[in-house]
Design a protein around this motif. Structure first.
Motif, mmCIF file in Angstrom:
data_model
loop_
_atom_site.group_PDB
_atom_site.id
_atom_site.type_symbol
_atom_site.label_atom_id
_atom_site.label_comp_id
_atom_site.label_asym_id
_atom_site.label_seq_id
_atom_site.Cartn_x
_atom_site.Cartn_y
_atom_site.Cartn_z
ATOM 1 N N LEU A 26 -0.570 37.343 51.329
ATOM 2 C CA LEU A 26 -1.884 37.173 50.717
ATOM 3 C C LEU A 26 -1.826 37.744 49.304
ATOM 4 C CD1 LEU A 26 -4.902 36.395 50.944
ATOM 5 C CD2 LEU A 26 -5.312 38.723 51.794
ATOM 6 N N ARG A 27 -2.132 36.910 48.313
ATOM 7 C CA ARG A 27 -2.087 37.343 46.919
ATOM 8 C C ARG A 27 -3.445 37.159 46.253
ATOM 9 N NH1 ARG A 27 2.844 34.255 47.339
ATOM 10 N NH2 ARG A 27 4.694 35.598 47.190
ATOM 11 N N LYS A 28 -3.729 38.047 45.297
ATOM 12 C CA LYS A 28 -4.928 37.923 44.471
ATOM 13 C C LYS A 28 -4.499 37.505 43.072
ATOM 14 C CE LYS A 28 -8.862 40.552 42.646
ATOM 15 N NZ LYS A 28 -9.511 41.887 42.622
ATOM 16 N N TYR A 29 -5.064 36.404 42.606
ATOM 17 C CA TYR A 29 -4.741 35.866 41.292
ATOM 18 C C TYR A 29 -5.919 36.076 40.340
ATOM 19 C CZ TYR A 29 -0.886 33.402 43.555
ATOM 20 O OH TYR A 29 0.254 33.095 44.254
ATOM 21 N N THR A 30 -5.638 36.604 39.170
ATOM 22 C CA THR A 30 -6.620 36.680 38.100
ATOM 23 C C THR A 30 -6.173 35.693 37.027
ATOM 24 O OG1 THR A 30 -7.026 39.015 38.569
ATOM 25 C CG2 THR A 30 -7.781 38.178 36.441
ATOM 26 N N GLU A 46 -8.233 34.671 45.875
ATOM 27 C CA GLU A 46 -7.148 35.030 46.783
ATOM 28 C C GLU A 46 -6.567 33.775 47.412
ATOM 29 O OE1 GLU A 46 -8.684 37.838 49.574
ATOM 30 O OE2 GLU A 46 -9.266 39.275 48.014
ATOM 31 N N ALA A 47 -5.253 33.762 47.576
ATOM 32 C CA ALA A 47 -4.575 32.624 48.185
ATOM 33 C C ALA A 47 -3.586 33.120 49.232
ATOM 34 C CB ALA A 47 -3.850 31.800 47.119
ATOM 35 N N TYR A 48 -3.635 32.476 50.394
ATOM 36 C CA TYR A 48 -2.767 32.838 51.510
ATOM 37 C C TYR A 48 -1.570 31.906 51.501
ATOM 38 C CZ TYR A 48 -1.797 34.486 56.310
ATOM 39 O OH TYR A 48 -1.241 35.054 57.420
ATOM 40 N N ASP A 49 -0.375 32.464 51.366
ATOM 41 C CA ASP A 49 0.853 31.679 51.275
ATOM 42 C C ASP A 49 1.641 31.807 52.576
ATOM 43 O OD1 ASP A 49 3.173 30.373 50.646
ATOM 44 O OD2 ASP A 49 3.702 31.635 48.932
ATOM 45 N N ARG A 50 1.649 30.743 53.354
ATOM 46 C CA ARG A 50 2.408 30.725 54.612
ATOM 47 C C ARG A 50 3.558 29.735 54.556
ATOM 48 N NH1 ARG A 50 0.970 26.967 58.454
ATOM 49 N NH2 ARG A 50 1.246 28.499 60.105
ATOM 50 N N GLY A 51 3.829 29.197 53.360
ATOM 51 C CA GLY A 51 4.858 28.181 53.236
ATOM 52 C C GLY A 51 4.302 26.801 53.538
ATOM 53 N N THR A 123 1.143 13.169 52.797
ATOM 54 C CA THR A 123 1.237 14.599 52.544
ATOM 55 C C THR A 123 -0.114 15.069 52.037
ATOM 56 O OG1 THR A 123 3.587 14.427 52.004
ATOM 57 C CG2 THR A 123 2.452 16.399 51.253
ATOM 58 N N ALA A 124 -0.581 16.216 52.532
ATOM 59 C CA ALA A 124 -1.922 16.673 52.169
ATOM 60 C C ALA A 124 -2.012 18.195 52.188
ATOM 61 C CB ALA A 124 -2.954 16.082 53.139
ATOM 62 N N TYR A 125 -2.995 18.714 51.447
ATOM 63 C CA TYR A 125 -3.359 20.128 51.517
ATOM 64 C C TYR A 125 -4.438 20.262 52.579
ATOM 65 C CZ TYR A 125 -0.748 20.891 47.230
ATOM 66 O OH TYR A 125 0.259 20.975 46.297
ATOM 67 N N THR A 126 -4.252 21.190 53.510
ATOM 68 C CA THR A 126 -5.161 21.274 54.650
ATOM 69 C C THR A 126 -6.375 22.167 54.399
ATOM 70 O OG1 THR A 126 -3.793 23.049 55.558
ATOM 71 C CG2 THR A 126 -3.324 20.816 56.300
ATOM 72 N N VAL A 131 -5.654 28.401 51.125
ATOM 73 C CA VAL A 131 -4.290 28.403 51.642
ATOM 74 C C VAL A 131 -3.425 27.477 50.786
ATOM 75 C CG1 VAL A 131 -2.838 27.959 53.656
ATOM 76 C CG2 VAL A 131 -5.160 28.824 53.963
ATOM 77 N N THR A 132 -2.214 27.936 50.422
ATOM 78 C CA THR A 132 -1.339 27.147 49.561
ATOM 79 C C THR A 132 -0.630 26.022 50.301
ATOM 80 O OG1 THR A 132 0.565 28.609 49.958
ATOM 81 C CG2 THR A 132 -0.875 29.158 48.099
#
Length: 201
Positions: A26-30, A46-51, A123-126, A131-132
């Motif tokens: 979990l990352r916080k981006y500014t 914030e973005a959750y990166d699970r691959g 292919t799609a973003y869910t 979430v990335t």
């Protein structure tokens, strides 16, 4: 996802802070964002990166059926889904594999079916707001002879997967009754209906 944050004419990442690196990251981006009117805003998200991952519809034209899995999903459980058990198509993370190789691996681990000719669907973003993950969707025909194991996933990873063969008409009815509520599964079942892979089309 690459370790170097992307930037464009309208978006400039200023800072990245790792908030959690436990199950996934979990990352916080500014960042600075240029709005359509030309003004700029400084925002934090914030973005959750699970691959990235892949999902597959295993279908049998002769039997007009498909293979689903049933397993416990904690996020669905804590958000009010009865016992937390979800009916889903086989799916999993790519890890270091290409999407087609990854989904063959996941299909066999989860269901016991060894599939070879996988067809890319889309292919799609869910959940792009948080979430990335980019998900690669596939379809493949299966036959009873393709089952080489019991499936069920890896117990050591906490997986306890039940394999279920469902008639296509029943699967469509289960969506209507709210018994299938997983988005990737609904998308692939509707894809099968639209393309005439199963049913009376």
């Amino acid at each position: 996802m690459t370790s170097r944050p992307p930037s464009t004419e309208n978006v400039a990442i200023e800072n990245v802070e790792t908030l959690s690196d436990n199950w996934y990251v979990l990352r916080k981006y500014t960042f600075r964002y240029r709005r359509r009117d030309g003004s700029e805003q400084r925002l934090s998200r914030e973005a959750y990166d699970r691959g990235n991952g892949a999902a597959i519809l295993l279908y049998n034209r002769e039997k007009n059926s498909l293979i689903l899995t049933r397993q416990f999903r904690l996020p669905a459980f804590v958000n009010g889904l009865d016992d937390g058990m979800l009916l889903e198509v086989p799916a999993g993370l790519l890890d270091d594999d290409d999407p087609a190789s990854a989904i063959r691996r996941e299909a066999e681990e989860e269901t016991g079916f060894r599939v070879r000719d996988v067809i890319p669907v889309f292919t799609a973003y869910t959940s792009p707001g948080s979430v990335t993950e980019q998900l690669h969707f596939f379809a493949a025909e299966y036959a009873d002879r393709d089952r080489v194991g019991a499936g069920g996933g890896h117990a050591g990873e906490g997986e306890d997967i039940e394999v279920i063969e469902v008639g296509f008409d029943e699967a469509m009815a289960m969506i209507e009754r709210g018994e299938i509520v997983d988005l990737k599964t609904i998308a692939l079942i509707y894809h099968a209906a639209i393309k005439g892979l199963l049913g009376n089309s």
